[in-house]
Enzyme design. Structure first.
Site, short mmCIF file in Angstrom:
data_model
loop_
_atom_site.label_atom_id
_atom_site.label_comp_id
_atom_site.label_asym_id
_atom_site.label_seq_id
_atom_site.Cartn_x
_atom_site.Cartn_y
_atom_site.Cartn_z
N PHE A 85 28.31 31.52 35.94
CA PHE A 85 29.38 30.80 35.26
C PHE A 85 29.79 31.26 33.76
CE2 PHE A 85 32.56 27.72 33.32
CZ PHE A 85 33.60 28.01 34.49
N ARG B 223 35.83 28.32 24.34
CA ARG B 223 36.74 29.54 24.15
C ARG B 223 36.68 30.30 22.86
NH1 ARG B 223 40.75 28.88 28.25
NH2 ARG B 223 41.21 26.60 28.83
N LYS C 7 33.72 39.24 38.88
CA LYS C 7 32.64 38.94 39.73
C LYS C 7 32.73 39.29 41.05
CE LYS C 7 32.08 34.38 37.28
NZ LYS C 7 31.96 33.11 37.69
N ASP D 41 36.77 29.15 29.26
CA ASP D 41 36.33 27.88 28.91
C ASP D 41 35.42 27.13 30.24
OD1 ASP D 41 38.50 27.49 30.81
OD2 ASP D 41 38.19 25.55 30.24
N ASP E 174 37.43 36.07 40.29
CA ASP E 174 36.16 35.31 40.84
C ASP E 174 36.36 35.45 42.32
OD1 ASP E 174 33.91 33.80 40.88
OD2 ASP E 174 35.14 31.93 40.96
N GLU F 208 44.37 39.39 32.98
CA GLU F 208 43.50 38.44 33.45
C GLU F 208 42.28 38.23 32.72
OE1 GLU F 208 43.14 35.71 35.13
OE2 GLU F 208 44.47 35.68 36.93
N ASP F 209 41.79 36.99 32.68
CA ASP F 209 40.36 37.00 31.92
C ASP F 209 39.22 37.19 32.75
OD1 ASP F 209 41.01 34.89 33.58
OD2 ASP F 209 40.08 33.29 32.03
P1 IMP Z 1 39.79 32.64 41.24
O1 IMP Z 1 40.77 32.23 41.74
O2 IMP Z 1 38.56 32.24 42.19
O3 IMP Z 1 39.35 34.30 41.27
O4 IMP Z 1 39.20 32.22 39.84
C1 IMP Z 1 40.16 32.62 38.88
C2 IMP Z 1 39.96 31.57 37.65
O5 IMP Z 1 39.06 30.71 37.58
C3 IMP Z 1 39.88 32.43 36.52
O6 IMP Z 1 41.32 32.80 35.90
C4 IMP Z 1 39.14 31.28 35.47
O7 IMP Z 1 40.15 30.60 34.81
C5 IMP Z 1 38.51 30.47 36.34
N1 IMP Z 1 36.86 31.07 36.48
C6 IMP Z 1 36.35 31.62 37.55
N2 IMP Z 1 35.29 32.11 37.05
C7 IMP Z 1 34.94 31.70 35.96
C8 IMP Z 1 33.84 31.67 34.83
O8 IMP Z 1 32.82 32.20 34.86
N3 IMP Z 1 34.14 31.09 33.75
C9 IMP Z 1 35.26 30.60 33.27
N4 IMP Z 1 36.35 30.36 34.12
C10 IMP Z 1 36.18 31.07 35.42
MG MG Z 2 42.13 31.28 34.07
#
Ligand code: IMP
Ligand code: MG
Length: 184
Positions: free
Chosen positions: A157, A170, A136, A164, A108, A104-105
């Protein structure tokens, strides 16, 4: 001008330089290679954000690994994911009995990952672990923990290195944060 020092994009501040990222990925590669010694992990990259990280990670492994990708679309309100996730591209190969390592990137709220874990576990892998470049942790809304984390980052963010904001940025070789993003 070097790749470590690209031209400034307005409103973006560098959080992690490309050399910091490269050094950390070397360490992650060593750790993962040692943990999976004698096995062939199956890396499942989550598109699109994770592809650049995955490309660098696999080149830092000293063991064989196979790869596949999952394309997902998270429904996002502003800059926060809702947890509603759609599989836009399914796996090509069965993961049954495999040592799966999800790449995963960023973690959050954790909602996307929690959803993916459920989907993948239903296919009965031998093991399921998660590596994320960025975490995070203060934003976590559900109980998801990565097995390998590149960097813990604050609640900002971030873009670049595959990540992106509305499909922009990106291409940046480092990770930067947007100073003026209102959360919804
Ligand atoms: P989560 O479901 O809230 O954990 O969010 C995960 C997805 O939200 C990641 O795979 C990203 O695609 C996007 N995301 C969350 N935070 C960021 C950020 O700071 N920058 C870019 N994409 C984010
Ligand atoms: Mg993502």
């Amino acid at each position: 001008m070097t790749m470590d020092n690209p031209p400034p994009e307005s409103g973006l501040e560098v959080l992690l330089t490309s050399s910091q990222i490269a050094e950390r990925i070397r360490e992650l590669g060593e750790k993962i290679s040692s943990d999976y010694q004698g096995r062939t992990p199956h890396l499942v990259g989550v598109l699109k954000g994770a592809w650049i990280f995955m490309a660098d990670l696999i080149r830092n492994l000293s063991i064989e690994a196979t790869v596949d990708f999952l394309g997902i679309q998270s429904y996002v309100a502003g800059t926060t994911s809702s947890g509603e996730v759609k599989i836009a591209k399914d796996l090509d190969v069965s993961i049954a009995g495999r040592d799966v390592l999800v790449v995963e990137d960023i973690l959050d709220t954790g909602r996307t990952c929690l959803y993916l874990q459920g989907v993948l576990l239903a296919h009965q892998p031998k093991s399921l672990k998660l590596v994320t470049l960025l975490d995070k942790i203060s934003r976590r809304a559900v109980a998801v923990k990565a097995d390998y984390v590149g960097f813990q980052i604050p609640d900002v963010f971030v873009v670049g290195y595959g990540l992106d904001y509305n499909q922009q940025f990106r291409r940046l070789p480092d990770v930067r944060y947007l100073r003026h993003v209102a959360r919804v």
